[in-house]
Design a protein around this motif. Structure first.
Motif, PDB file in Angstrom:
ATOM      1  N   THR A 157       0.815  -1.224   0.000  1.00  0.00           N
ATOM      2  CA  THR A 157       0.000   0.000   0.000  1.00  0.00           C
ATOM      3  C   THR A 157       0.847   1.272   0.000  1.00  0.00           C
ATOM      4  O   THR A 157       0.374   2.344  -0.379  1.00  0.00           O
ATOM      5  CB  THR A 157      -0.904   0.001   1.231  1.00  0.00           C
ATOM      6  OG1 THR A 157      -0.114  -0.053   2.408  1.00  0.00           O
ATOM      7  CG2 THR A 157      -1.838  -1.207   1.213  1.00  0.00           C
ATOM      8  N   LYS A 158       2.060   1.182   0.451  1.00  0.00           N
ATOM      9  CA  LYS A 158       2.975   2.331   0.483  1.00  0.00           C
ATOM     10  C   LYS A 158       3.890   2.373  -0.725  1.00  0.00           C
ATOM     11  O   LYS A 158       4.824   3.189  -0.765  1.00  0.00           O
ATOM     12  CB  LYS A 158       3.833   2.274   1.751  1.00  0.00           C
ATOM     13  CG  LYS A 158       3.028   2.179   3.045  1.00  0.00           C
ATOM     14  CD  LYS A 158       2.129   3.389   3.236  1.00  0.00           C
ATOM     15  CE  LYS A 158       1.342   3.292   4.541  1.00  0.00           C
ATOM     16  NZ  LYS A 158       0.444   4.441   4.720  1.00  0.00           N
TER      17      LYS A 158
ATOM     18  N   VAL B  11       1.985  -3.507  13.469  1.00  0.00           N
ATOM     19  CA  VAL B  11       2.105  -3.228  12.022  1.00  0.00           C
ATOM     20  C   VAL B  11       2.502  -1.773  11.802  1.00  0.00           C
ATOM     21  O   VAL B  11       3.385  -1.443  10.980  1.00  0.00           O
ATOM     22  CB  VAL B  11       0.769  -3.547  11.313  1.00  0.00           C
ATOM     23  CG1 VAL B  11       0.796  -3.020   9.876  1.00  0.00           C
ATOM     24  CG2 VAL B  11       0.517  -5.028  11.322  1.00  0.00           C
ATOM     25  N   SER B  12       1.879  -0.820  12.514  1.00  0.00           N
ATOM     26  CA  SER B  12       2.215   0.613  12.357  1.00  0.00           C
ATOM     27  C   SER B  12       3.645   0.887  12.790  1.00  0.00           C
ATOM     28  O   SER B  12       4.364   1.677  12.148  1.00  0.00           O
ATOM     29  CB  SER B  12       1.249   1.468  13.177  1.00  0.00           C
ATOM     30  OG  SER B  12      -0.076   1.286  12.720  1.00  0.00           O
ATOM     31  N   CYS B  13       4.066   0.253  13.898  1.00  0.00           N
ATOM     32  CA  CYS B  13       5.430   0.487  14.381  1.00  0.00           C
ATOM     33  C   CYS B  13       6.464  -0.055  13.409  1.00  0.00           C
ATOM     34  O   CYS B  13       7.510   0.587  13.174  1.00  0.00           O
ATOM     35  CB  CYS B  13       5.595  -0.166  15.753  1.00  0.00           C
ATOM     36  SG  CYS B  13       4.610   0.612  17.051  1.00  0.00           S
ATOM     37  N   ILE B  14       6.244  -1.264  12.872  1.00  0.00           N
ATOM     38  CA  ILE B  14       7.192  -1.835  11.896  1.00  0.00           C
ATOM     39  C   ILE B  14       7.268  -0.953  10.654  1.00  0.00           C
ATOM     40  O   ILE B  14       8.357  -0.697  10.114  1.00  0.00           O
ATOM     41  CB  ILE B  14       6.759  -3.279  11.544  1.00  0.00           C
ATOM     42  CG1 ILE B  14       6.924  -4.199  12.763  1.00  0.00           C
ATOM     43  CG2 ILE B  14       7.575  -3.813  10.381  1.00  0.00           C
ATOM     44  CD1 ILE B  14       6.317  -5.583  12.588  1.00  0.00           C
ATOM     45  N   GLU B  15       6.096  -0.446  10.169  1.00  0.00           N
ATOM     46  CA  GLU B  15       6.076   0.426   8.982  1.00  0.00           C
ATOM     47  C   GLU B  15       6.863   1.714   9.241  1.00  0.00           C
ATOM     48  O   GLU B  15       7.655   2.170   8.397  1.00  0.00           O
ATOM     49  CB  GLU B  15       4.624   0.742   8.616  1.00  0.00           C
ATOM     50  CG  GLU B  15       4.481   1.625   7.393  1.00  0.00           C
ATOM     51  CD  GLU B  15       3.035   1.977   7.103  1.00  0.00           C
ATOM     52  OE1 GLU B  15       2.807   2.901   6.287  1.00  0.00           O
ATOM     53  OE2 GLU B  15       2.135   1.345   7.678  1.00  0.00           O
TER      54      GLU B  15
ATOM     55  N   GLN C 261      10.254   2.898   7.187  1.00  0.00           N
ATOM     56  CA  GLN C 261      10.306   4.187   6.464  1.00  0.00           C
ATOM     57  C   GLN C 261      11.322   5.120   7.058  1.00  0.00           C
ATOM     58  O   GLN C 261      11.973   5.895   6.340  1.00  0.00           O
ATOM     59  CB  GLN C 261       8.886   4.836   6.490  1.00  0.00           C
ATOM     60  CG  GLN C 261       7.893   4.126   5.596  1.00  0.00           C
ATOM     61  CD  GLN C 261       6.528   4.832   5.604  1.00  0.00           C
ATOM     62  OE1 GLN C 261       6.312   5.742   6.393  1.00  0.00           O
ATOM     63  NE2 GLN C 261       5.620   4.385   4.725  1.00  0.00           N
ATOM     64  N   ARG C 262      11.452   5.109   8.367  1.00  0.00           N
ATOM     65  CA  ARG C 262      12.457   5.959   9.019  1.00  0.00           C
ATOM     66  C   ARG C 262      13.863   5.597   8.576  1.00  0.00           C
ATOM     67  O   ARG C 262      14.691   6.487   8.316  1.00  0.00           O
ATOM     68  CB  ARG C 262      12.287   5.840  10.530  1.00  0.00           C
ATOM     69  CG  ARG C 262      13.201   6.774  11.313  1.00  0.00           C
ATOM     70  CD  ARG C 262      12.849   6.808  12.789  1.00  0.00           C
ATOM     71  NE  ARG C 262      13.023   5.519  13.411  1.00  0.00           N
ATOM     72  CZ  ARG C 262      12.064   4.770  13.883  1.00  0.00           C
ATOM     73  NH1 ARG C 262      10.775   5.143  13.729  1.00  0.00           N
ATOM     74  NH2 ARG C 262      12.284   3.597  14.486  1.00  0.00           N
TER      75      ARG C 262
END
Length: 449
Positions: free
Chosen positions: A332-333, A435-439, A443-444
Motif C-alpha cells: 500500500t505504500k 504493524v504501524s510500528c514496523i512500517e 520508512q524511518r
C-alpha cells in the motif's frame, strides 16, 4: 337843419366819441408796447431754450447714460417742453388780443374816415335819429354812428362856424390818427415778422424737440438693449462658471480615473505575473505529480534483514507469517520489501535495517537478552517479541517498559506481536499497533539512508 341846441348836443356827442377814440388809441398803444415787451422776453426765452436744447442734445450724444440716469435727466427736457407749451399758449393769446385791438382800431379809423368822406350826405333829422339811436347802442356802435354823422355834417352847408372849427380840429385828429395808425401798422408788421420768426424758431425748436425725443427713444431702446445684453452676459458668465466647475470636476475625475487605471494596469501586471507564477507552480505540481505517479508506478525496493538465533519449526512459521504481513502492508505504500535472512551474526550489514526475532516462551528478559546477544545495537535494529498466547493471555504492558537496561535502550524499537500456531499473527490491537510500528521503523530507516 336843426336847432342850435341840437348842434351843440351833436358836437358834444362827437367830442365824446373822439375822446373815446383817443382813449382806444392810447389803450391800443399801451397794449402794443406790452405785447412787444412780451414778445422780446419770449424771444429771449426761446433763445435760452434753444441753447438748453443744444446742450441737452450734446449731453445725450456724448454720454451713454443708464436707464435711471436717463429718467433723471429727462426732468430738464420735460420742463423745457412745458415752458415751450406755455410760451406758445401766451403768444397765441397775445396774438389774439393784438388782432382784436387792431380790428377795433381799424374799425374806428374806418368809421372816422367814412365820416369825413365827401361822398356822404347830411340831414338834421338823420343826425338826430342817429345820435338818439347811438345812445341806446354800445360804445363801439355809438362811436360808429357819431363818426358817420360827423362826416355828413362836414359836407352839409348848414354847419355853423363853431361846427366848422370843431370839424377842422377833428380832421387834424384823424390825420394824426392815420399817421399813428401807419406807425402802429408798421410796428404791427414788425411784430408779425418777429412773431413769424418766433414761430419759425418755435417750429425749429419743436423739430429739434421731436428729434431729441426720437434720439431719446433710440437711446432708451439702446439702454434697454444694453441691459438685456448685460443680463445675457451675466447669464453667460454664470454658465461659464458652472461649466468651469464641471470641467474641473471632470478633470479631477479623469486624473482619478487615470490613477485608478494606472493602479489597475499595475495590478493587472501583478496579476499577470502572479498568474504566470501560478501557472509555473501548476506546471511544477503537474511535474511533481507526474514524477510521483512515476515513482508510485516504480516500486521502491527496500532491503530488510531478518535475524533469529532460535532454529526450530515454530520460528520458521513466525518468519513466514511476518514476511507475508510486511509484504502486504508495504504494497500500500508503494514499497517492495527485499527480505534478507541472516543465518549468523557475521552476515548482518549494520547500514541496513534489521529485525531481530524473539519468541517469548519463558521469561521475557532472558528470552530478549538471548535474542540480541552479539548483535550490533543501533537505531537500525528493532526487536520483535512474539507472544505465543491467546488474546486474553497477552501482557497488559508493552515490553519496552519492562526491558529498561542499557542494551535495550540502544535499539531502534521494541515491538510486541501476538502469535498462535494454529492462527499465526491473528488480528488484535497488539498486532495492529505492531504493524504501524514496523512500517514507521522501515520508512524511518529508508529516509535516513
Amino acid at each position: 337843419m336843426g336847432t342850435q341846441a341840437s348842434k351843440e348836443e351833436n358836437s358834444a356827442e362827437l367830442k365824446l366819441a373822439v375822446d373815446r377814440v383817443k382813449n382806444c388809441i392810447e389803450n391800443h398803444r399801451s397794449n402794443v408796447c406790452s405785447i412787444d415787451s412780451a414778445v422780446n422776453a419770449q424771444n429771449d426765452s426761446v433763445e435760452l431754450l434753444s441753447q438748453m436744447t443744444s446742450g441737452t442734445n450734446m449731453y445725450f450724444r456724448e454720454r451713454h447714460c443708464t436707464e435711471n440716469e436717463q429718467s433723471a435727466q429727462n426732468g430738464p427736457l420735460d420742463m423745457t417742453q412745458n415752458l415751450l407749451a406755455n410760451i406758445q399758449n401766451t403768444l397765441i393769446h397775445q396774438v389774439g388780443a393784438l388782432n382784436e385791438s387792431f380790428g377795433i382800431l381799424e374799425n374806428c379809423i374806418r368809421e372816422i374816415s367814412a365820416h369825413y368822406s365827401p361822398e356822404s350826405g347830411s340831414h338834421v333829422d338823420t343826425d338826430r335819429r342817429t345820435l338818439v339811436s347811438a345812445r341806446t347802442r354800445t360804445s363801439k356802435d355809438r362811436f360808429s354812428t357819431v363818426m358817420y354823422e360827423s362826416e355828413r355834417r362836414m359836407n352839409s352847408k348848414e354847419v355853423s362856424s363853431s361846427d366848422a372849427e370843431f370839424e377842422e380840429s377833428d380832421i387834424g385828429t384823424v390825420r394824426a390818427l392815420r399817421s399813428e395808425n401807419k406807425a402802429i401798422t408798421s410796428q404791427k408788421n414788425e411784430l408779425q415778422m418777429k412773431l413769424k420768426e418766433t414761430e419759425e424758431v418755435i417750429k425749429s425748436f419743436q423739430d429739434e424737440n421731436r428729434r431729441l425725443n426720437s434720439e431719446n427713444e433710440n437711446l432708451r431702446r439702446t439702454t434697454a438693449e444694453i441691459g438685456r445684453v448685460q443680463k445675457q452676459k451675466e447669464e453667460f458668465e454664470r454658465k461659464c462658471a458652472k461649466l468651469e466647475m464641471e470641467n474641473k470636476k471632470l478633470n479631477d475625475d479623469v486624473h482619478r480615473y487615470r490613477s485608478e487605471a494606472n493602479a489597475c494596469y499595475s495590478l493587472e501586471n501583478t496579476i499577470r505575473r502572479l498568474q504566470e507564477t501560478v501557472d509555473q507552480q501548476k506546471r511544477r505540481i503537474l511535474d511533481l505529480e507526474d514524477e510521483k505517479r512515476k515513482i508510485k508506478e516504480r516500486k521502491m525496493i527496500v532491503p530488510v534483514q531478518l535475524f533469529y538465533q532460535r532454529k526450530d519449526e515454530l520460528m520458521t512459521l513466525v518468519v513466514k507469517e511476518l514476511s507475508l504481513m510486511m509484504d502486504t502492508q508495504m504494497q500500500t505504500k508503494n514499497i517492495q520489501l527485499e527480505i534478507v535472512k541472516c543465518e549468523n551474526i557475521s552476515r548482518i550489514q549494520p547500514d541496513k535495517p534489521i529485525l531481530v526475532l524473539c519468541i517469548n516462551s519463558s521469561r521475557l528478559g532472558t528470552d530478549a537478552s538471548t535474542a540480541i546477544e552479539g548483535v550490533h545495537k543501533s537505531g537500525r535494529t528493532a526487536l520483535l517479541i512474539f507472544h505465543h498466547k491467546n488474546i486474553h493471555a497477552l501482557p497488559n504492558q508493552p515490553s519496552d517498559r519492562m526491558l529498561t537496561s542499557s542494551e535495550f535502550k540502544q535499539l531502534g524499537g521494541i515491538i510486541d506481536l501476538a502469535f498462535l500456531t494454529g492462527k499465526g499473527i491473528y488480528p488484535c490491537d497488539m498486532n495492529n499497533l505492531a504493524v504501524s510500528c514496523i512500517e514507521s521503523f522501515i520508512q524511518r530507516n529508508v529516509s535516513g539512508k
